[in-house]
Design an enzyme around this catalytic site. Structure first.
Site, PDB file in Angstrom:
ATOM      1  N   SER A 190       6.951  63.241  13.190  1.00 37.26           N
ATOM      2  CA  SER A 190       6.710  62.374  14.386  1.00 37.26           C
ATOM      3  C   SER A 190       6.588  63.437  15.539  1.00 37.26           C
ATOM      4  O   SER A 190       7.345  64.115  15.695  1.00 37.26           O
ATOM      5  CB  SER A 190       7.887  61.366  14.366  1.00 37.26           C
ATOM      6  OG  SER A 190       7.618  60.485  15.577  1.00 37.26           O
ATOM      7  N   GLY A 240      14.206  55.502  23.039  1.00 38.06           N
ATOM      8  CA  GLY A 240      13.755  53.915  23.712  1.00 38.06           C
ATOM      9  C   GLY A 240      12.352  54.048  23.522  1.00 38.06           C
ATOM     10  O   GLY A 240      11.506  53.285  24.301  1.00 38.06           O
ATOM     11  N   LEU A 241      11.519  55.078  23.011  1.00 41.91           N
ATOM     12  CA  LEU A 241      10.134  54.910  22.715  1.00 41.91           C
ATOM     13  C   LEU A 241       9.777  54.350  21.209  1.00 41.91           C
ATOM     14  O   LEU A 241       8.424  54.743  21.022  1.00 41.91           O
ATOM     15  CB  LEU A 241       9.563  56.418  22.922  1.00 41.91           C
ATOM     16  CG  LEU A 241       9.954  56.890  24.473  1.00 41.91           C
ATOM     17  CD1 LEU A 241       9.361  58.356  24.426  1.00 41.91           C
ATOM     18  CD2 LEU A 241       9.250  56.144  25.382  1.00 41.91           C
ATOM     19  N   GLY A 242      10.344  53.676  20.690  1.00 39.20           N
ATOM     20  CA  GLY A 242      10.346  53.135  19.409  1.00 39.20           C
ATOM     21  C   GLY A 242       9.879  53.999  18.258  1.00 39.20           C
ATOM     22  O   GLY A 242       8.822  53.675  17.549  1.00 39.20           O
ATOM     23  N   SER A 243      10.625  55.211  18.068  1.00 42.38           N
ATOM     24  CA  SER A 243      10.583  55.907  17.061  1.00 42.38           C
ATOM     25  C   SER A 243      10.714  55.307  15.583  1.00 42.38           C
ATOM     26  O   SER A 243       9.987  55.575  14.758  1.00 42.38           O
ATOM     27  CB  SER A 243      11.296  57.348  17.068  1.00 42.38           C
ATOM     28  OG  SER A 243      12.655  56.669  17.045  1.00 42.38           O
ATOM     29  N   GLU A 250      12.712  47.584  10.444  1.00 44.95           N
ATOM     30  CA  GLU A 250      13.467  47.506  11.837  1.00 44.95           C
ATOM     31  C   GLU A 250      14.607  46.816  11.743  1.00 44.95           C
ATOM     32  O   GLU A 250      15.823  47.362  12.328  1.00 44.95           O
ATOM     33  CB  GLU A 250      12.336  46.826  12.873  1.00 44.95           C
ATOM     34  CG  GLU A 250      11.426  47.872  13.715  1.00 44.95           C
ATOM     35  CD  GLU A 250      12.288  48.800  14.622  1.00 44.95           C
ATOM     36  OE1 GLU A 250      12.830  49.801  14.199  1.00 44.95           O
ATOM     37  OE2 GLU A 250      12.226  48.535  15.723  1.00 44.95           O
ATOM     38  N   ASP A 310       8.787  45.900  19.210  1.00 49.31           N
ATOM     39  CA  ASP A 310       8.536  47.340  18.830  1.00 49.31           C
ATOM     40  C   ASP A 310       7.541  47.612  17.784  1.00 49.31           C
ATOM     41  O   ASP A 310       6.493  48.226  17.980  1.00 49.31           O
ATOM     42  CB  ASP A 310       9.847  48.420  18.658  1.00 49.31           C
ATOM     43  CG  ASP A 310      10.787  48.739  20.013  1.00 49.31           C
ATOM     44  OD1 ASP A 310      10.606  47.949  20.829  1.00 49.31           O
ATOM     45  OD2 ASP A 310      11.593  49.528  19.649  1.00 49.31           O
TER      46      ASP A 310
HETATM   47  N1  LIG Z   1      10.710  61.912  13.303  1.00 51.07           N
HETATM   48  C1  LIG Z   1      11.753  61.029  12.811  1.00 51.07           C
HETATM   49  N2  LIG Z   1      12.052  61.563  11.305  1.00 51.07           N
HETATM   50  C2  LIG Z   1      12.728  60.372  10.452  1.00 51.07           C
HETATM   51  N3  LIG Z   1      13.557  59.428  11.214  1.00 51.07           N
HETATM   52  C3  LIG Z   1      13.335  59.203  12.277  1.00 51.07           C
HETATM   53  C4  LIG Z   1      12.340  59.798  13.101  1.00 51.07           C
HETATM   54  N4  LIG Z   1      12.428  59.258  14.185  1.00 51.07           N
HETATM   55  C5  LIG Z   1      13.272  58.125  14.127  1.00 51.07           C
HETATM   56  N5  LIG Z   1      13.709  58.000  13.157  1.00 51.07           N
HETATM   57  C6  LIG Z   1      14.757  57.086  12.457  1.00 51.07           C
HETATM   58  O1  LIG Z   1      14.779  56.023  13.488  1.00 51.07           O
HETATM   59  C7  LIG Z   1      16.209  55.897  13.946  1.00 51.07           C
HETATM   60  C8  LIG Z   1      16.023  55.975  15.674  1.00 51.07           C
HETATM   61  O2  LIG Z   1      15.761  54.611  15.988  1.00 51.07           O
HETATM   62  P1  LIG Z   1      16.298  53.890  17.425  1.00 51.07           P
HETATM   63  O3  LIG Z   1      17.831  54.267  17.712  1.00 51.07           O
HETATM   64  O4  LIG Z   1      15.848  52.646  17.503  1.00 51.07           O
HETATM   65  O5  LIG Z   1      15.545  54.975  18.172  1.00 51.07           O
HETATM   66  P2  LIG Z   1      14.147  54.674  18.999  1.00 51.07           P
HETATM   67  O6  LIG Z   1      14.629  54.044  20.388  1.00 51.07           O
HETATM   68  O7  LIG Z   1      13.473  55.729  19.176  1.00 51.07           O
HETATM   69  O8  LIG Z   1      13.238  53.527  18.103  1.00 51.07           O
HETATM   70  C9  LIG Z   1      16.772  57.452  13.569  1.00 51.07           C
HETATM   71  O9  LIG Z   1      18.128  57.398  13.440  1.00 51.07           O
HETATM   72  C10 LIG Z   1      15.912  57.753  12.456  1.00 51.07           C
HETATM   73  O10 LIG Z   1      16.592  56.967  11.376  1.00 51.07           O
HETATM   74  C1  LIG Z   2      16.692  46.244  23.595  1.00 55.75           C
HETATM   75  C2  LIG Z   2      15.332  45.956  22.848  1.00 55.75           C
HETATM   76  O1  LIG Z   2      14.720  44.927  23.810  1.00 55.75           O
HETATM   77  C3  LIG Z   2      14.344  47.116  22.827  1.00 55.75           C
HETATM   78  C4  LIG Z   2      14.795  48.384  22.005  1.00 55.75           C
HETATM   79  O2  LIG Z   2      13.862  49.505  22.246  1.00 55.75           O
HETATM   80  P1  LIG Z   2      14.231  50.894  21.691  1.00 55.75           P
HETATM   81  O3  LIG Z   2      14.952  50.636  20.045  1.00 55.75           O
HETATM   82  O4  LIG Z   2      15.150  51.340  22.395  1.00 55.75           O
HETATM   83  O5  LIG Z   2      12.710  51.564  21.363  1.00 55.75           O
HETATM   84  C5  LIG Z   2      15.582  45.383  21.489  1.00 55.75           C
HETATM   85  C6  LIG Z   2      14.783  44.574  20.733  1.00 55.75           C
HETATM   86  O6  LIG Z   2      13.619  44.027  21.473  1.00 55.75           O
HETATM   87  O7  LIG Z   2      14.746  44.150  19.568  1.00 55.75           O
END
Ligand SMILES: Nc1ncnc2c1ncn2[C@@H]1O[C@H](COP(=O)(O)OP(=O)(O)O)[C@@H](O)[C@H]1O
Ligand SMILES: C[C@@](O)(CCOP(=O)(O)O)CC(=O)O
Length: 495
Positions: free
Chosen positions: A185, A192-195, A241, A253
């Site tokens: 990725s 916070g960018l929806g990884s 999710e 997201d």
């Molecule tokens: N490049 C990646 N490879 C594997 N897992 C990932 C990767 N990026 C994110 N994840 C998974 O997603 C989780 C992050 O989610 P989250 O805290 O909601 O962050 P975000 O705000 O980026 O969505 C990580 O703990 C991991 O389990």
């Molecule tokens: C805080 C929230 O509104 C967005 C969360 O976004 P992220 O996981 O930080 O990318 C939670 C949700 O919408 O489920």
């Protein structure tokens, strides 16, 4: 649904057999020979990809049924799916970005629990909550994931694993072929960018493709059909999710990651699909995206707001209401025909609303000193309007830049940010949603339907590709506009 081969995949009636309706391979002869599915040739390796996102307005309030505006960004996750030979009965996740490499024996997974009456779900189902019994059945298979790693790293691994296993066990069945899922990725993790959503979308799309339950994407597919496919991917990505964030996840997201472009999103009733209005003409806003590099947990920030709301229901209720008005006002401004993203007055109206939105988020307690520092630096120089994006508590901020801002001021800001260990991201808003490269072969300038040539994406090279640039080069992203050769996208626009 169209018939015949789409994208090299069969669709139509036979999907019913694969997704568990008729299959009963575990009790041997229950299925007559006539009914039995003909053995099909091994699937070629293929790739799926899905974007990250920024929430432009409405994070947190969206969890309580209020409106949010989100846009897909050019940073993306890429998943390479390799089917193993028939004798290999294993499923492996190789996620080198987080140093995860785990293999499960397919036959040892709790298929019986997931296929029990009342538990079995199908690819077309709408799943709006996690089943505690199913989560419990997965636990022993999580316990063996990275036991030697420190707690924090283990948590990251287990989040990825639980998301995968819940989807895999819900959608698949014991006769699922052995597979290897390799993921890279370019989205910063947990910023916070929806990884996580982009990964859930990749996994959902990959599993649905493997089950042959998706048609397309193909260029002449009617938009209604494309929408149905995208809806199915999104529904299951939401399940992934929820497995990471819990049942409170709004689904914004995964929705923007699946659909791409930009959307106005609302989920007033969690037992129903969300209300999603695409913004096809989302303006190219001059945005500066800054990562505080302060790790955060979405689940934690969402829980904090829930507790605050429990303690001060009316007060927090009115803050959420105000956030809704901010977002609705912004949607109305963005919808105006005469909105011009080069015009200072137009941008100012959006900027003001961003500032208010950020203030309301601060009052909910989800900012962080490092986010406030970005705002301070930007405000001090009068460069633009800043708000946190995503769950807050760290993660990223977005700054809408004034059109007339002097180059040297901007450069100074960028230097200051770098000095204080922030990371700036160059990204475009309004990018494509989930895409497919089937098979995982780049044509290198050859015609699309030229069967003869192309370069297969090599698993080892993919796993070892150097940084974001290396990954993008390998998967065929090139050019300033992020052109991707061979990739196909479900086209849901009807205008
Ligand atoms: N490049 C990646 N490879 C594997 N897992 C990932 C990767 N990026 C994110 N994840 C998974 O997603 C989780 C992050 O989610 P989250 O805290 O909601 O962050 P975000 O705000 O980026 O969505 C990580 O703990 C991991 O389990
Ligand atoms: C805080 C929230 O509104 C967005 C969360 O976004 P992220 O996981 O930080 O990318 C939670 C949700 O919408 O489920």
């Amino acid at each position: 649904m169209s018939n015949g081969h789409v994208n090299g995949i069969h669709n139509g009636v036979d999907k019913m057999h694969i997704n568990g309706h008729l299959s009963s391979s575990r009790n041997g002869n229950a299925q007559s020979k006539a009914q039995r599915k003909q053995s099909s040739p091994m699937m070629p390796a293929f790739m799926v990809s899905a974007p990250g996102k920024v929430i432009v307005f409405g994070e947190h309030s969206v969890v309580y049924g209020k409106t949010a505006i989100a846009a897909a960004i050019s940073l993306r996750s890429y998943l390479l799916v390799t089917t193993l030979s028939k004798s290999k009965r294993t499923v492996t996740l190789r996620f080198p970005d987080i140093d995860l490499n785990h293999t499960w024996d397919i036959d040892s997974l709790p298929w019986d629990v997931f296929s029990a009456p009342g538990k079995k779900k199908y690819y077309y189902d709408l799943v709006t909550g996690l089943d505690p019994d199913l989560i419990a059945a997965i636990q022993p298979h999580l316990a063996c994931v990275s036991p030697e790693k420190p707690e924090a790293e283990r948590k990251v691994h287990q989040k990825a694993a639980v998301s995968f296993l819940y989807m895999f066990l819900s959608l698949g069945n014991q006769s699922f072929p052995g597979c290897l899922y390799a993921l890279r990725s370019t989205i910063p993790i947990g910023a916070g960018l929806g990884s996580s959503a982009s990964i859930a979308v990749c996994l959902s799309a990959a599993l649905l493709l493997q089950l042959r339950t998706l048609s397309g994407p193909h260029p002449d597919q009617p938009p209604d059909e494309a929408r149905l496919q995208v809806e199915r991917i999104n529904r299951w990505a939401y399940v992934g999710e929820m497995a990471i964030h819990g049942d409170m996840a709004s689904g914004v997201d995964n929705t923007i990651s699946t659909q791409g472009k930009a959307v106005v999103f609302r989920r007033p009733d969690y037992s129903k699909p969300p209300k999603v209005r695409p913004l096809w003409d989302f303006p190219e806003l001059p945005l500066l995206l800054v990562d505080t590099k302060q790790p955060k947990s979405t689940a934690h920030e969402v829980k904090k707001v829930r507790m605050l709301k429990q303690r001060h229901p009316e007060l927090v209720g009115s803050i959420l209401e105000a956030m809704d008005r901010v977002t609705e006002s912004a949607a109305a401004v963005l919808d105006e025909e005469e909105f011009d993203n080069d015009n200072a007055e137009c941008l100012g109206r959006i900027g003001e609303l961003m500032t208010i939105n950020h203030g309301l988020l601060v009052s909910l307690g989800v900012s962080h000193p490092r986010l406030e520092r970005v705002r301070e630096l930007v405000d001090h120089e009068g460069i633009g309007w800043t708000k946190l994006t995503g769950a807050g508590g760290g993660g990223c901020s977005i700054t809408l830049l004034r059109p007339d801002v002097a180059r040297d001021k901007l450069e100074k800001l960028e230097d200051d940010l770098e000095e204080e260990n922030y990371q700036k991201f160059e990204t475009t808003l309004g990018c494509d949603g989930v895409g497919v490269l089937w098979p995982a072969v780049l044509k290198n300038g050859l015609e699309e339907d030229d069967e003869l040539g192309g370069m297969e994406i090599n698993l080892d090279k993919f796993l070892k590709a150097d940084g974001n640039e290396g990954v993008e080069k390998l998967v065929g992203v090139h050019g300033g506009g992020g052109e991707r050769e061979g990739w196909k996208f479900w086209r849901v626009e009807s205008h």
